[in-house]
Design an enzyme around this catalytic site. Structure first.
Site, PDB file in Angstrom:
ATOM      1  N   GLU A 144       0.332   6.951   1.656  1.00 50.90           N
ATOM      2  CA  GLU A 144      -0.261   5.617   1.840  1.00 50.90           C
ATOM      3  C   GLU A 144       0.735   4.563   1.350  1.00 50.90           C
ATOM      4  O   GLU A 144       0.865   3.485   1.931  1.00 50.90           O
ATOM      5  CB  GLU A 144      -1.575   5.531   1.039  1.00 50.90           C
ATOM      6  CG  GLU A 144      -2.294   4.214   1.203  1.00 50.90           C
ATOM      7  CD  GLU A 144      -3.697   4.210   0.614  1.00 50.90           C
ATOM      8  OE1 GLU A 144      -4.399   5.238   0.705  1.00 50.90           O
ATOM      9  OE2 GLU A 144      -4.084   3.175   0.053  1.00 50.90           O
TER      10      GLU A 144
ATOM     11  N   SER B  42      -3.153   4.652  -4.624  1.00 45.24           N
ATOM     12  CA  SER B  42      -3.187   6.028  -4.116  1.00 45.24           C
ATOM     13  C   SER B  42      -1.886   6.360  -3.404  1.00 45.24           C
ATOM     14  O   SER B  42      -1.430   5.607  -2.549  1.00 45.24           O
ATOM     15  CB  SER B  42      -4.330   6.195  -3.110  1.00 45.24           C
ATOM     16  OG  SER B  42      -5.544   5.909  -3.726  1.00 45.24           O
TER      17      SER B  42
ATOM     18  N   ARG C 220      -7.051   2.565   6.557  1.00 42.75           N
ATOM     19  CA  ARG C 220      -5.805   1.994   6.000  1.00 42.75           C
ATOM     20  C   ARG C 220      -4.825   1.556   7.091  1.00 42.75           C
ATOM     21  O   ARG C 220      -3.602   1.677   6.941  1.00 42.75           O
ATOM     22  CB  ARG C 220      -5.115   2.983   5.048  1.00 42.75           C
ATOM     23  CG  ARG C 220      -5.926   3.352   3.850  1.00 42.75           C
ATOM     24  CD  ARG C 220      -6.228   2.177   2.918  1.00 42.75           C
ATOM     25  NE  ARG C 220      -7.264   2.559   1.977  1.00 42.75           N
ATOM     26  CZ  ARG C 220      -8.575   2.353   2.207  1.00 42.75           C
ATOM     27  NH1 ARG C 220      -8.989   1.722   3.290  1.00 42.75           N
ATOM     28  NH2 ARG C 220      -9.466   2.729   1.337  1.00 42.75           N
TER      29      ARG C 220
END
Ligand SMILES: Cc1cc2nc3c(=O)[nH]c(=O)nc-3n(C[C@H](O)[C@H](O)[C@H](O)COP(=O)(O)OP(=O)(O)OC[C@H]3O[C@@H](n4cnc5c(N)ncnc54)[C@H](O)[C@@H]3O)c2cc1C
Length: 293
Positions: A288, A218, A168
């Site tokens: 995130e 998420s 990510r």
């Protein structure tokens, strides 16, 4: 309209509600929002913002962002109008504002494999490169061959190996560069086979994720050797509500907006999950979702 940004009249709006532009449906007002269609306009907008000491941020589809309830005192530049896509054999170059899911769907029709993982990720190409978006065992870094970006007023390009991709993350997270386009190189395969995989991934999303409520994907990154959803559930927090926000009953790594949630409600739930998981398991969950205030 004020004299500020007056030469961008057709692509700029004043005092918009950010909640209408985010998948979480949360956020206060932005002083200005702009929707440029190309890199030159984007660059000129930034020059004017800088000249007038106005803060600015770049936003794709705001599917990984939580906007503050107090909004954004400055200019929010949405890239969603920069969505030109050029197919060339097994490669495709897409503008930063192109839909990732749209690109994946077209690749399927063309019998080009590699973007099946992306079907159902509700972001833009630029947001996906920035985050190195991924799912079902693949990610942007597996198919990206090049990106172009704006640094100041210069348009530059970057080869795949120079993206510092990680889980990510990409080099773009540590620079002020603005991604303008990305080129992906795909692999020919039977359209039926590709469609089957994309559909299987989508069915799994629908079964596991609370897509029936506004959310921003998420909440936490996956820590080494554990799943945030399982940790939050084991901490007994599934279904916990603060105001209009809920740690999803369906998947504990999602916070959903059950109606009129505020960013503060969501932040309180995020903090509670972080504290409780740390207290019980000694694991510090890292968010995130990006909070913009
Ligand atoms: C239901 C749901 C499911 C999701 N599933 C997944 C999943 O499976 N995998 C996954 O990885 N993510 C998932 N996400 C999260 C999100 O969709 C991805 O991270 C997506 O890539 C974000 O793209 P965006 O255009 O919405 O970016 P935004 O949320 O608008 O922005 C994210 C960050 O990227 C920066 N950015 C955006 N565009 C540019 C640009 N052109 N240049 C420089 N910086 C830029 C922004 O400044 C911001 O910091 C999901 C989200 C939802 C709501």
């Amino acid at each position: 309209m004020t004299a500020l940004f007056s030469k961008f009249r057709s692509i700029i709006r004043e005092n918009i509600s950010l909640s209408s532009y985010s998948t979480m449906k949360v956020g206060g007002p932005a002083s200005f929002a702009a929707f440029p269609k190309d890199g030159n306009t984007l660059s000129a907008l930034i020059a004017e913002a800088r000249e007038n000491k106005i803060r600015y941020i770049i936003v794709g589809n705001a599917s990984n962002i939580l906007f503050s309830d107090r909004g954004f005192d400055g200019l929010v530049i949405f890239t969603t109008a920069m969505r030109e896509v050029h197919w060339d054999g097994i490669s495709v170059t897409a503008g930063c504002g192109a839909s990732l899911t749209g690109l994946s769907a077209t690749a399927t029709k063309k019998g080009l494999s590699g973007l099946e993982f992306a079907f159902g990720i509700p972001g833009t190409v630029g947001g996906a490169v920035y985050m190195n978006a991924g799912a079902y065992g693949s990610q942007v870094s597996a198919v990206l061959t090049e990106s172009t970006y704006l640094r100041g007023t210069e348009i530059l390009s970057r080869k795949a190996e120079d993206h510092e991709f990680g889980y990510r993350t990409s080099v773009y997270r540590s620079t002020d560069d603005i991604i303008l386009s990305a080129t992906f190189t795909l692999t020919p395969k039977s359209p039926d086979e590709i469609a089957l995989l994309a559909e299987k991934n989508m069915a799994s999303r629908k079964a596991k994720q609370p897509l029936e409520y506004p959310n921003a994907g998420s909440v936490f990154k996956r820590p080494e050797g554990a799943f945030p959803g399982a940790l939050i559930e084991q901490a007994g927090l599934k279904g916990l509500r603060v105001g209009g926000a809920e740690i999803s009953e369906k998947h504990a790594n999602f916070i959903v907006n059950r109606g009129n949630a505020t960013a503060d409600d969501i932040l309180r739930l995020t903090e509670t999950a972080q504290k409780e998981v740390y207290r019980r398991f000694g694991i510090l969950l890292e968010t995130e979702i990006i909070y913009i205030s």
